[in-house]
Structures are given as structure tokens and as C-alpha cells.
Design a protein around this motif. Sequence first.
Motif, mmCIF file in Angstrom:
data_model
loop_
_atom_site.group_PDB
_atom_site.id
_atom_site.type_symbol
_atom_site.label_atom_id
_atom_site.label_comp_id
_atom_site.label_asym_id
_atom_site.label_seq_id
_atom_site.Cartn_x
_atom_site.Cartn_y
_atom_site.Cartn_z
ATOM 1 N N ILE A 1 -0.779 -52.468 14.466
ATOM 2 C CA ILE A 1 -1.439 -53.183 13.382
ATOM 3 C C ILE A 1 -1.299 -52.472 12.041
ATOM 4 O O ILE A 1 -2.034 -52.776 11.097
ATOM 5 N N GLY A 2 -0.351 -51.558 11.941
ATOM 6 C CA GLY A 2 -0.146 -50.855 10.678
ATOM 7 C C GLY A 2 0.381 -49.453 10.917
ATOM 8 O O GLY A 2 1.071 -49.203 11.916
ATOM 9 N N HIS B 1 4.353 -50.266 11.347
ATOM 10 C CA HIS B 1 4.875 -51.518 11.912
ATOM 11 C C HIS B 1 3.701 -52.408 12.300
ATOM 12 O O HIS B 1 2.704 -51.938 12.839
ATOM 13 N N MET B 2 3.829 -53.690 12.013
ATOM 14 C CA MET B 2 2.827 -54.656 12.447
ATOM 15 C C MET B 2 3.480 -55.624 13.421
ATOM 16 O O MET B 2 4.492 -56.249 13.101
ATOM 17 N N GLY B 3 2.923 -55.701 14.613
ATOM 18 C CA GLY B 3 3.483 -56.565 15.639
ATOM 19 C C GLY B 3 3.731 -55.790 16.911
ATOM 20 O O GLY B 3 3.324 -54.638 17.068
ATOM 21 N N GLU B 4 4.430 -56.423 17.843
ATOM 22 C CA GLU B 4 4.716 -55.771 19.114
ATOM 23 C C GLU B 4 5.817 -54.724 18.959
ATOM 24 O O GLU B 4 6.708 -54.846 18.121
ATOM 25 N N SER C 1 -3.140 -46.636 15.981
ATOM 26 C CA SER C 1 -2.652 -47.531 14.936
ATOM 27 C C SER C 1 -3.800 -47.877 13.996
ATOM 28 O O SER C 1 -4.915 -48.169 14.442
ATOM 29 N N VAL C 2 -3.547 -47.816 12.683
ATOM 30 C CA VAL C 2 -4.574 -48.089 11.677
ATOM 31 C C VAL C 2 -4.310 -49.452 11.052
ATOM 32 O O VAL C 2 -3.195 -49.728 10.615
ATOM 33 N N PRO C 3 -5.318 -50.338 10.979
ATOM 34 C CA PRO C 3 -5.107 -51.670 10.414
ATOM 35 C C PRO C 3 -4.599 -51.616 8.979
ATOM 36 O O PRO C 3 -5.078 -50.831 8.159
ATOM 37 N N GLU C 4 -3.604 -52.451 8.662
ATOM 38 C CA GLU C 4 -3.106 -52.591 7.299
ATOM 39 C C GLU C 4 -4.135 -53.354 6.460
ATOM 40 O O GLU C 4 -4.880 -54.176 6.984
ATOM 41 N N PRO C 5 -4.170 -53.112 5.132
ATOM 42 C CA PRO C 5 -5.067 -53.895 4.267
ATOM 43 C C PRO C 5 -4.854 -55.396 4.401
ATOM 44 O O PRO C 5 -5.796 -56.171 4.333
ATOM 45 N N SER C 6 -3.606 -55.811 4.607
ATOM 46 C CA SER C 6 -3.313 -57.241 4.713
ATOM 47 C C SER C 6 -4.036 -57.867 5.894
ATOM 48 O O SER C 6 -4.404 -59.045 5.861
ATOM 49 N N ALA C 7 -4.265 -57.085 6.944
ATOM 50 C CA ALA C 7 -4.978 -57.619 8.098
ATOM 51 C C ALA C 7 -6.409 -57.967 7.722
ATOM 52 O O ALA C 7 -6.956 -58.980 8.154
#
Length: 217
Positions: free
Chosen positions: A101-102, A163-166, A192-198
Motif C-alpha cells: 500500500i505504499g 509500490h501500490m498493489g500486489e 508497508s506504509v499507506p500512501e497519502p493517495s490511499a
Amino acid sequence: MKTYKTLAAATLALAAIVPATSRAQAVEVLSEDFDDVEMLTGWSLMNNSVPPGEPWFQGTAEVFPAHQGAPTAYIAANFFSAGGGEGTINNWLITPTLGLIGPTTLTFFTRSAPVVGYNDTLEVRFSEGSGSDPAGFDTLLATIGGATPYPGSWQEFNLSLSHMGEGRFAFRYTGDAQTSNYVGIDTVSVLSVPEPSAYLMLGAGLFAFTMLRRRQA
């Protein structure tokens, strides 16, 4: 007036979401201590050595004990990855498919059984998606050993990517079987650290849902 108040409140709510990402907590998407290699879930073990020999196996306490836990609680590979201990090693250990997720950090410990005249090589690679074809692991994150001595005691490595995704990580034990010896891997984790876009997508979704409910009311 109610419309302006609603929009203003939504704008403030979305604005509050963005600064919160600086305090976002890392999410652990993988944790593996290799207590029982036979019970691994989602991992792929693939030996493409020439000629093929042994796949990755449960650690041998007599060679060296695990980084933590029971003495055999690690995964290992050796020069018998190539049949008869002669040939070219190409032995893959691939993680389960992970939802990233980031910004992501892969952490693990590895070591060899150092013997004069021998040295091991381990590549750490990444592939987007859920496939296990070695050809897809075209992002090289690190090479351990090879041109430099492989760690002779447990050493921690921290490798990063965004990377965001599988995606899947792979450990590739490689090299000439006649000059290789034995390596172990232990205590693998992926954070994994969440991206701001999430957060923005979540906030936008909540805003749209709220507006829909107000219109229906």
C-alpha cells in the motif's frame, strides 16, 4: 447556506486526512520465522538449477542454529541445489502474494557457514503482481555475497521500495555449485506504509457517500 457548510466541513475533513499520513502506521503484510518449512503457506519453492538438485529445506542445527527460536527454525539451501553438487545453482524462494500500500520495507536475517575457499551468492528480487515465473522478478533489490564475503554470522538486511498493489519478493540462491557452500534465511517480515493517495481516496469516498445520503434524505 447548508450547502456551503457541508462543503466546508468536507474540505476540512479531507485536509485533515493528508497530514495524518505523516503519522501513518506501518502495516505488517508478512511475518515468517520458518519454524516448519513443510507448513509454509503461499510460498513458492522453485529449483531451476542445472542440473536440478535439492530445493530450499529446513535449517540444520549442526551447521548453525537459527537466528531465533528453535535451533532448526530457519530455511536453508546449499551446494546440492545443483544435482550432485556440480553445476549452476538457480534456486528460488518466493514469498506469498502481498498487498502493498505504499513505501515498503523487506527485513530478514541471513548468514552462511563460512569455509575457506567457498563463498555463496544470494539475490533479493521483486515482481509486481501475483506470478511466480522467475522471469518476472526483474527488480534486483540486493546481491549478498558473490563478489564480497557472505556474512558468517546472522546479519539483518532492510530493503526498501515503493509500490501500490500486489507483489512478491524472491530470494534467489545462485552461483557455481563447486564454489558455493550453505546459506540460511530467518525472521522475514514485510512492512508497508499507506500512501497519502490511499487516504485521499478513502476521504473522497466517504464524502461522496455522505452527500448521497443527504440527497436521499
